[in-house]
Design an enzyme around this catalytic site. Sequence first.
Site, PDB file in Angstrom:
ATOM      1  N   TYR A 128       0.832  -1.209   0.000  1.00 46.36           N
ATOM      2  CA  TYR A 128       0.000   0.000   0.000  1.00 46.36           C
ATOM      3  C   TYR A 128       0.866   1.258   0.000  1.00 46.36           C
ATOM      4  O   TYR A 128       0.558   2.243  -0.695  1.00 46.36           O
ATOM      5  CB  TYR A 128      -0.947   0.010   1.205  1.00 46.36           C
ATOM      6  N   ARG A 135       1.462   6.730  -6.717  1.00 45.41           N
ATOM      7  CA  ARG A 135       0.292   7.571  -6.994  1.00 45.41           C
ATOM      8  C   ARG A 135       0.696   9.044  -6.976  1.00 45.41           C
ATOM      9  O   ARG A 135       0.374   9.809  -7.902  1.00 45.41           O
ATOM     10  CB  ARG A 135      -0.808   7.305  -5.956  1.00 45.41           C
ATOM     11  N   TYR A 187      -1.232  13.005   7.583  1.00 46.05           N
ATOM     12  CA  TYR A 187      -0.803  11.883   8.426  1.00 46.05           C
ATOM     13  C   TYR A 187       0.700  11.979   8.686  1.00 46.05           C
ATOM     14  O   TYR A 187       1.472  12.298   7.771  1.00 46.05           O
ATOM     15  CB  TYR A 187      -1.077  10.545   7.724  1.00 46.05           C
ATOM     16  N   ARG A 200     -11.986  13.402   2.802  1.00 45.95           N
ATOM     17  CA  ARG A 200     -12.883  12.457   3.497  1.00 45.95           C
ATOM     18  C   ARG A 200     -14.211  12.281   2.759  1.00 45.95           C
ATOM     19  O   ARG A 200     -14.849  11.235   2.862  1.00 45.95           O
ATOM     20  CB  ARG A 200     -13.150  12.938   4.918  1.00 45.95           C
ATOM     21  N   GLU A 300     -14.113  -1.438   6.670  1.00 41.49           N
ATOM     22  CA  GLU A 300     -14.170  -0.049   6.180  1.00 41.49           C
ATOM     23  C   GLU A 300     -15.483   0.118   5.432  1.00 41.49           C
ATOM     24  O   GLU A 300     -15.971  -0.826   4.806  1.00 41.49           O
ATOM     25  CB  GLU A 300     -12.970   0.204   5.255  1.00 41.49           C
TER      26      GLU A 300
HETATM   27  C1  3EB Z   1      -7.930   6.085   6.234  1.00 38.03           C
HETATM   28  O1  3EB Z   1      -8.888   6.696   6.716  1.00 38.03           O
HETATM   29  C2  3EB Z   1      -8.204   4.705   5.709  1.00 38.03           C
HETATM   30  O2  3EB Z   1      -5.226   5.893   0.110  1.00 38.03           O
HETATM   31  O3  3EB Z   1      -6.826   6.687  -1.132  1.00 38.03           O
HETATM   32  C3  3EB Z   1      -9.234   5.517   3.043  1.00 38.03           C
HETATM   33  C4  3EB Z   1      -9.615   6.131   1.849  1.00 38.03           C
HETATM   34  C5  3EB Z   1      -7.932   5.094   3.207  1.00 38.03           C
HETATM   35  C6  3EB Z   1      -8.690   6.342   0.824  1.00 38.03           C
HETATM   36  C7  3EB Z   1      -6.399   6.181  -0.074  1.00 38.03           C
HETATM   37  C8  3EB Z   1      -7.003   5.317   2.181  1.00 38.03           C
HETATM   38  C9  3EB Z   1      -7.382   5.936   1.001  1.00 38.03           C
HETATM   39  O4  3EB Z   1      -6.792   6.544   6.192  1.00 38.03           O
HETATM   40  C10 3EB Z   1      -7.488   4.411   4.441  1.00 38.03           C
END
Ligand code: 3EB
Length: 307
Positions: A128, A135, A187, A200, A300
């Site tokens: 990932y 990406r 993050y 989100r 999820e």
């Molecule tokens: C999170 O909240 C869970 O890498 O595009 C959620 C939605 C998550 C999209 C992405 C990753 C992605 O971090 C992981």
Amino acid sequence: MTDARTLLDNPGTLAVIGFGKGTAAVDDPRWLRVELESFDAPAPLELWQVEAEVAHGQVDDLRWSIGGGWLFAAIEVDEDAYGGPAGAARHAYASLRRFLGERSEQHVLRIWNYIGAINHGEGDQERYKQFCDGRAEGLGDFFANGYPAATAIGHHGDDARLQIYLLASAHAGARVENPRQLSAWRYPRQYGRTSPGFARAMTLPAQDVLAISGTAAIVGHASTHEGNLDAQLNETLTNLEALLASADMPAGFDTHSPLKAYVRHPADAPRVRDLLHQRLPGVPVLLLHGDVCRSELLVELDGWRYA
Ligand code: 3EB
């Protein structure tokens, strides 16, 4: 059940998406078979429809359709041809960027990424995280004005098959963040060299529809309730409620607001189905076998909320 060919032949069909091995192959750029198995097989086909004429085509490995100001694009890449997940993601996103850059329908609203063996590899070598690196490289500054809503989930099909598809528009949407969660692009380093670029949620232009990104039991930037499925699902639902409030949408989900639940362990699927029946009665949920990109997370949700 109506088959994919019939749906594709209807006027205004932008895309038809099937889930899992049982789905028949159809030769049409607007058809996509996602490598995720449904726990309720056969899964219903997902239909994207617009009230306009639809044009479609293919440029190398990128397939597209456009109608009424909406755009669907999909790209499926064999990672082995690009040296692994980073190279494949770099190629896929560079191709999408190049294609979108020449269209008026270039406002990306929502992206789905399905990746094989997503949690294989240690630390920064986790697949990932390699995907996130590639990406970002492929995109360059394409999302400099803000990220779209997204999902990134591990599939259990061919490990080397990377699948990406998206919805874009001639008009920009409105990004929504979740006050309970740190924005993903912020993050800290512990989650990888390249923070995942997604919002989100996104309110679609010209319609009161919220596209909800993959949402899990993350509070701030931390995963919560390790090993506890019920608690993770409850935390996820709390996150979704906070997201609706943040988007100025009425609370709760209803029969018009389809969700997907990605469940890591098949043995957990009945429990997830039961809990969602209790907590979200009447809400259509497609239950899929998929791995959250953090290995400690078991479930999820993503989907749509119609106002
Ligand atoms: C999170 O909240 C869970 O890498 O595009 C959620 C939605 C998550 C999209 C992405 C990753 C992605 O971090 C992981």
